[in-house]
Design a protein around this motif. Structure first.
Motif: not given
Length: 221
Positions: A49-74
């Motif tokens: 289930d984890f690998y269905a969304f993320f390839s690694s913990f680095t990918a999870v951290k990447r998602a956090v950064w991108q989410k912060i940006f998306q919320v900022t822009l919205s």
């Protein structure tokens, strides 16, 4: 006799669950999990289930950064006044709003970046998606600035403005992560001064005026 309809089970957003659990783990343990296997086991989730969304913990951290940006822009795009801003004002608004969103994640970010800071020579992989998203956004801001002559078009240099502003993002983050002033007022001041400097440099300067005049004199011979 009335019929009772069974309630449908609430659908769990596994991607969000993984992100939230990862952030909580970092906050509670002061570091990333040791392995995906142990992490998912504690979540009572299959490793697949984890690998269905993320390839690694680095990918999870990447998602956090991108989410912060998306919320900022919205947040910015939901404000009618933002659309009327000049390019300079839009970038100032971006930084102030972005910092407000970062505040919601400060403890998490301090664990990961508070001691070691972001390296100056290489960009961590988890920031790559955020970098791409920001540069796409800021290119639009720069294009508007060039259209209304707020930003000067310069051969070779104009194409580098977006990268220069990305470096400013890193500067502001590094400044904020170690800022201990009340209400992070020093960060607000750093944003104002650095953005104004950037636009003063990108704007038409006395040197540009001199070059234009020299071209005019040469062509008028």
């Amino acid at each position: 006799m009335e019929k009772t309809t069974a309630k449908k089970p609430t659908k769990i957003d596994k991607r969000k669950k993984i992100i939230d659990a990862y952030k909580n783990y970092v906050l509670e343990h002061g570091k990333s999990p040791a392995s995906v296997f142990k992490f998912t086991k504690e979540l009572k989730m299959k490793e697949a289930d984890f690998y269905a969304f993320f390839s690694s913990f680095t990918a999870v951290k990447r998602a956090v950064w991108q989410k912060i940006f998306q919320v900022t822009l919205s947040t910015l795009e939901s404000q009618e006044i933002y659309k009327q801003y000049s390019s300079r004002e839009k970038l100032l608004a971006f930084f102030y709003t972005w910092i407000e969103e970062l505040k919601h994640n400060r403890s998490y970010l301090l664990v990961l970046y508070g001691t070691h800071q972001l390296p100056s020579h290489t960009l961590p992989q988890e920031l790559q998606g955020f970098r791409d998203d920001f540069k796409e956004y800021v290119k639009g801001v720069l294009a508007e600035g060039e259209e209304n002559d707020e930003i000067a078009k310069r051969p070779y240099l104009s194409d580098k403005y977006d990268e220069g502003l990305w470096l400013q993002v890193l500067f502001v983050f590094r400044f904020w992560i170690k800022d201990h002033s009340d209400g992070f007022e020093k960060t607000d001041e750093a944003i104002e001064k650095s953005v104004n400097l950037a636009f003063d440099l990108m704007g038409k300067s006395a040197l540009d005026t001199f070059v234009d005049f020299a071209k005019f004199l040469y062509q008028a011979r």
